[in-house]
Scaffold this active site. Structure first.
Site, PDB file in Angstrom:
ATOM      1  N   ASP A 255       0.833  -1.198   0.000  1.00 48.33           N
ATOM      2  CA  ASP A 255       0.000   0.000   0.000  1.00 48.33           C
ATOM      3  C   ASP A 255       0.874   1.258   0.000  1.00 48.33           C
ATOM      4  O   ASP A 255       1.700   1.441   0.909  1.00 48.33           O
ATOM      5  CB  ASP A 255      -0.892  -0.018   1.254  1.00 48.33           C
ATOM      6  CG  ASP A 255      -2.035   0.962   1.143  1.00 48.33           C
ATOM      7  OD1 ASP A 255      -2.059   1.748   0.177  1.00 48.33           O
ATOM      8  OD2 ASP A 255      -2.905   0.945   2.031  1.00 48.33           O
ATOM      9  N   ASP A 256       0.693   2.086  -0.985  1.00 48.40           N
ATOM     10  CA  ASP A 256       1.443   3.352  -1.095  1.00 48.40           C
ATOM     11  C   ASP A 256       2.947   3.123  -1.161  1.00 48.40           C
ATOM     12  O   ASP A 256       3.733   3.950  -0.680  1.00 48.40           O
ATOM     13  CB  ASP A 256       1.122   4.293   0.082  1.00 48.40           C
ATOM     14  CG  ASP A 256      -0.303   4.818   0.079  1.00 48.40           C
ATOM     15  OD1 ASP A 256      -1.115   4.317  -0.725  1.00 48.40           O
ATOM     16  OD2 ASP A 256      -0.609   5.717   0.880  1.00 48.40           O
TER      17      ASP A 256
ATOM     18  N   CYS B 227      -6.095   4.244  -3.448  1.00 43.46           N
ATOM     19  CA  CYS B 227      -6.325   2.842  -3.052  1.00 43.46           C
ATOM     20  C   CYS B 227      -7.531   2.144  -3.678  1.00 43.46           C
ATOM     21  O   CYS B 227      -7.379   1.154  -4.397  1.00 43.46           O
ATOM     22  CB  CYS B 227      -6.479   2.773  -1.532  1.00 43.46           C
ATOM     23  SG  CYS B 227      -5.035   3.297  -0.608  1.00 43.46           S
TER      24      CYS B 227
ATOM     25  N   ARG C  41      -7.602  -1.085  -6.364  1.00 47.00           N
ATOM     26  CA  ARG C  41      -7.933  -2.441  -5.898  1.00 47.00           C
ATOM     27  C   ARG C  41      -9.107  -3.025  -6.679  1.00 47.00           C
ATOM     28  O   ARG C  41      -9.150  -4.221  -6.982  1.00 47.00           O
ATOM     29  CB  ARG C  41      -8.238  -2.409  -4.399  1.00 47.00           C
ATOM     30  CG  ARG C  41      -6.991  -2.225  -3.579  1.00 47.00           C
ATOM     31  CD  ARG C  41      -7.229  -1.620  -2.195  1.00 47.00           C
ATOM     32  NE  ARG C  41      -5.986  -1.046  -1.718  1.00 47.00           N
ATOM     33  CZ  ARG C  41      -5.065  -1.705  -1.000  1.00 47.00           C
ATOM     34  NH1 ARG C  41      -5.308  -2.936  -0.614  1.00 47.00           N
ATOM     35  NH2 ARG C  41      -3.945  -1.120  -0.656  1.00 47.00           N
TER      36      ARG C  41
ATOM     37  N   LYS D 126      -5.954  -5.657   3.832  1.00 50.06           N
ATOM     38  CA  LYS D 126      -6.782  -4.481   3.520  1.00 50.06           C
ATOM     39  C   LYS D 126      -7.678  -4.735   2.315  1.00 50.06           C
ATOM     40  O   LYS D 126      -7.190  -5.010   1.225  1.00 50.06           O
ATOM     41  CB  LYS D 126      -5.846  -3.292   3.250  1.00 50.06           C
ATOM     42  CG  LYS D 126      -6.549  -2.026   2.805  1.00 50.06           C
ATOM     43  CD  LYS D 126      -5.569  -0.874   2.727  1.00 50.06           C
ATOM     44  CE  LYS D 126      -6.178   0.316   2.015  1.00 50.06           C
ATOM     45  NZ  LYS D 126      -5.272   1.486   2.001  1.00 50.06           N
TER      46      LYS D 126
ATOM     47  N   HIS E 158     -10.759  -2.569   1.353  1.00 47.81           N
ATOM     48  CA  HIS E 158     -10.997  -1.193   0.872  1.00 47.81           C
ATOM     49  C   HIS E 158     -11.873  -1.098  -0.363  1.00 47.81           C
ATOM     50  O   HIS E 158     -11.677  -0.241  -1.232  1.00 47.81           O
ATOM     51  CB  HIS E 158      -9.669  -0.446   0.641  1.00 47.81           C
ATOM     52  CG  HIS E 158      -9.804   1.002   1.007  1.00 47.81           C
ATOM     53  ND1 HIS E 158      -8.803   1.934   0.885  1.00 47.81           N
ATOM     54  CD2 HIS E 158     -10.880   1.671   1.504  1.00 47.81           C
ATOM     55  CE1 HIS E 158      -9.231   3.105   1.284  1.00 47.81           C
ATOM     56  NE2 HIS E 158     -10.488   2.972   1.665  1.00 47.81           N
TER      57      HIS E 158
ATOM     58  N   SER F 208      -8.143   1.469   5.148  1.00 47.71           N
ATOM     59  CA  SER F 208      -6.840   1.965   5.614  1.00 47.71           C
ATOM     60  C   SER F 208      -6.861   2.132   7.125  1.00 47.71           C
ATOM     61  O   SER F 208      -7.876   2.531   7.703  1.00 47.71           O
ATOM     62  CB  SER F 208      -6.515   3.309   4.964  1.00 47.71           C
ATOM     63  OG  SER F 208      -6.541   3.195   3.563  1.00 47.71           O
TER      64      SER F 208
ATOM     65  N   HIS G 222       1.272   2.125   4.041  1.00 44.96           N
ATOM     66  CA  HIS G 222       0.381   3.281   4.208  1.00 44.96           C
ATOM     67  C   HIS G 222       0.635   3.905   5.584  1.00 44.96           C
ATOM     68  O   HIS G 222       1.095   3.234   6.498  1.00 44.96           O
ATOM     69  CB  HIS G 222      -1.071   2.794   4.103  1.00 44.96           C
ATOM     70  CG  HIS G 222      -2.089   3.876   3.874  1.00 44.96           C
ATOM     71  ND1 HIS G 222      -2.533   4.707   4.878  1.00 44.96           N
ATOM     72  CD2 HIS G 222      -2.747   4.245   2.746  1.00 44.96           C
ATOM     73  CE1 HIS G 222      -3.427   5.534   4.384  1.00 44.96           C
ATOM     74  NE2 HIS G 222      -3.584   5.296   3.089  1.00 44.96           N
TER      75      HIS G 222
ATOM     76  N   ASP H 127      -0.448  -0.676  -4.697  1.00 46.99           N
ATOM     77  CA  ASP H 127      -1.726  -0.143  -5.184  1.00 46.99           C
ATOM     78  C   ASP H 127      -1.630   1.247  -5.791  1.00 46.99           C
ATOM     79  O   ASP H 127      -2.492   1.657  -6.552  1.00 46.99           O
ATOM     80  CB  ASP H 127      -2.786  -0.154  -4.075  1.00 46.99           C
ATOM     81  CG  ASP H 127      -2.503   0.860  -2.982  1.00 46.99           C
ATOM     82  OD1 ASP H 127      -1.324   1.234  -2.771  1.00 46.99           O
ATOM     83  OD2 ASP H 127      -3.465   1.293  -2.308  1.00 46.99           O
ATOM     84  N   ASN H 128      -0.608   1.990  -5.423  1.00 43.67           N
ATOM     85  CA  ASN H 128      -0.405   3.337  -5.988  1.00 43.67           C
ATOM     86  C   ASN H 128       0.945   3.852  -5.522  1.00 43.67           C
ATOM     87  O   ASN H 128       1.641   3.209  -4.737  1.00 43.67           O
ATOM     88  CB  ASN H 128      -1.531   4.311  -5.585  1.00 43.67           C
ATOM     89  CG  ASN H 128      -1.823   4.350  -4.105  1.00 43.67           C
ATOM     90  OD1 ASN H 128      -2.835   3.844  -3.647  1.00 43.67           O
ATOM     91  ND2 ASN H 128      -0.916   4.937  -3.329  1.00 43.67           N
TER      92      ASN H 128
ATOM     93  N   LYS I  18       1.591   9.702  -5.149  1.00 42.26           N
ATOM     94  CA  LYS I  18       0.195   9.329  -4.912  1.00 42.26           C
ATOM     95  C   LYS I  18      -0.748  10.493  -5.204  1.00 42.26           C
ATOM     96  O   LYS I  18      -0.464  11.642  -4.862  1.00 42.26           O
ATOM     97  CB  LYS I  18       0.038   8.881  -3.455  1.00 42.26           C
ATOM     98  CG  LYS I  18      -1.377   8.460  -3.075  1.00 42.26           C
ATOM     99  CD  LYS I  18      -1.436   7.940  -1.647  1.00 42.26           C
ATOM    100  CE  LYS I  18      -2.878   7.559  -1.295  1.00 42.26           C
ATOM    101  NZ  LYS I  18      -2.982   7.026   0.080  1.00 42.26           N
TER     102      LYS I  18
HETATM  103 MG    MG Z   1      -2.733   3.059  -1.374  1.00 41.84          MG
END
Ligand code: MG
Length: 514
Positions: free
Chosen positions: A34-35, A74, A78, A128, A130, A155, A232, A284-285, A305
């Site tokens: 994540d991130d 996010c 996803r 996660k 989301h 998150s 994240h 995811d990003n 992001k």
């Molecule tokens: Mg993310």
């Protein structure tokens, strides 16, 4: 013992052994950070990250240099990973799901889990989700094709946060105090609220390892989608990883993530299924630059992001399958959108009969071949149908029709294009970059007449794609505190009353919904 009786006794066991090696039903493990930015891993050049297990994965796998997610935030990213479709089609726009959003990933969308489950796979998600909770948990993974779910459904900053590091250090970033404490779900039941971040990693790893060991032992093909809360914000880490790196809190969180990757890979090996398992690791990003020193890093890519610059949507990605994928690196254009069609191809399942944006990239994975993907379309965080696509990648070129900064990319960023104060700007002709020669998007070619025909071609590609785009109704529109997960509900004072230890869990998991 009579030979016939022996045979009857051994038959189920033989069946189990044969099934676990079934080449048509390889196990599939997707690990989703994540991130995590393009420049955050050692394998992508970071000098002080400590990622020995991801280094091993890269050494034994295929490292992608031009792999994209469909959104710089996010939830939409996803959604497209699990459906092979742009988030705009499924209504996962604009922005992300907060705990009180009533909507979710529409149940008529077909997820990877819904494709694999009928093929005899055990389908599991750890971490996660989301993609919405909804009334009576209607959008959680057990209602989206997953046999098993363990994790926080969004998150871990979308709740009050207090303790982030072992033994009792406070969190370094702001969290959202207006929502209920972060719940840990097991299936559709809350088993912990608030989630203990200091021990969360161990719980996620233990569940993931158990899923592998248990299914491998039973000869059951499995799909494990391990979606890390790391990296994240707020950064967190347990005893083993707090102060374990010279990169600080981000480095510690990443080291803990890396430990999860290592233990998953070790279990695949120990269970004897490494040669029958496709593993994909990605993010995811891009990195949340707003957190500056304790945020991620996009490497040589522009911004991070929340933006449609490369730093927002080009992410690290590594694929591994012992004996099937030749280790190395690829410059082929690929996307998380391609995961579902590629899995369909590998297990021999027809694609869902809907508009599909992903393509089968088996040729890249297994043959060192070309990607069938020639184009990629960038939607911003703040999707609005009247603006549509912000940027288009076509072959090695990228055209920006709109650019905009993002709150996720830091008001103090050295590059003013990234900053949240940089409003949406339209570009006609679009800004044009040659990403093979200029991956940092520094040298605009749009005024060079030699590139006029390229811009014409990209305009046509964009128009053709937009003809096919039918926006799904936004799932983000309605909010209600009544959908926020609460182990103890209905209770007062809300949301502070939503706290239970595992031993206190009750059968009522949501507040009364009028
Ligand atoms: Mg993310």
């Amino acid at each position: 013992m009579d030979l016939k009786i022996t045979f009857i006794i051994l038959m189920p066991l033989l069946g189990v052994v044969l099934c676990s090696k079934d080449p048509e039903k390889p196990n599939i493990v997707i690990m989703f950070a994540d991130d995590l930015g393009y420049g955050d891993l050692q394998a992508y050049g970071h000098p002080t990250s400590h990622t020995p297990n991801l280094n091993n994965l890269a050494k034994n796998g295929l490292l992608f240099t031009q792999f994209y997610v469909s959104s710089p935030v996010c939830s939409p990213s996803r959604a497209s990973l699990l459906t092979g479709r742009y988030q705009t089609r499924s209504g996962i726009w604009p922005g992300v799901f907060e705990p009180d959003v009533v909507g979710g990933l529409p149940l008529n969308e077909t997820t990877v889990a819904e494709i694999l489950h009928p093929r005899g796979y055990h389908t599991a998600i750890v971490g996660k989700w989301h993609l919405g909770v909804g009334k009576d948990n209607m959008y959680l993974p057990p209602n989206q094709g997953f046999d098993e779910y363990y994790g926080i459904p969004y998150s871990h900053d979308m709740c009050p946060c207090e303790i982030c590091f072992y033994p009792n250090e406070t969190c370094l970033n702001d969290c959202k105090d207006d929502f209920t404490s972060c719940p840990v779900f097991d299936g559709l039941n809350i088993v912990e609220q608030p989630a203990d971040l200091v021990t969360l990693h161990e719980k996620y790893v233990n569940r993931s390892v158990h899923i592998i060991a248990d299914n491998a032992a039973r000869g059951q093909p499995f799909f494990l989608y391990y979606a890390f809360q790391h990296t994240h914000h707020p950064k967190y880490a347990g005893k083993q990883f707090r102060n374990s790196t010279i990169r600080g809190p981000f480095g510690d969180a990443l080291a803990e993530l890396d430990d999860g990757v290592g233990r998953v890979m070790k279990q695949l090996e120990d269970s004897g299924v490494l040669e029958n398992t496709l593993v994909l690791f990605t993010s995811d990003n891009g990195p949340s630059l707003r957190w500056e020193n304790i945020g991620g890093n996009a490497g040589l890519l522009k911004c991070g992001k929340g933006t449609t610059y490369e730093g927002g949507q080009r992410v690290p990605a590594i694929a591994s399958w012992k004996g099937r994928i030749t280790p190395g690196r690829t410059v082929e254009l690929t996307s998380a959108l391609d995961i579902l069609p590629t899995i369909c191809s590998i297990v021999g399942v027809p694609l869902p009969s809907v508009t599909m944006d992903g393509v089968d990239i088996s040729s890249v994975l297994f043959n060192g071949g070309k990607s069938p993907r020639e184009s990629f379309f960038y939607y911003p965080t703040t999707v609005r149908p009247e603006y549509g696509i912000y940027a288009v990648r076509y072959k090695q070129y990228k055209a920006h029709y709109y650019t905009q900064g993002s709150a996720n990319s830091d008001e103090n960023n050295h590059d003013k294009d990234c900053r949240p104060s940089t409003k949406r700007a339209a570009h006609d002709p679009p800004l044009l970059y040659d990403l093979h020669q200029d991956p940092s998007e520094q040298y605009d070619l749009s005024n060079d007449t030699n590139y006029a025909s390229i811009i014409d071609q990209i305009n046509q590609v964009k128009a053709k794609f937009e003809e096919t785009m039918v926006f799904g109704d936004s799932q983000m529109a309605n909010h209600s505190p009544y959908v926020e997960p609460c182990c103890n509900g209905p209770c007062d004072p809300f949301p502070e009353c939503c706290k239970c230890t595992q031993s206190e869990k009750k059968d009522i998991h949501l507040r009364f919904i009028p």
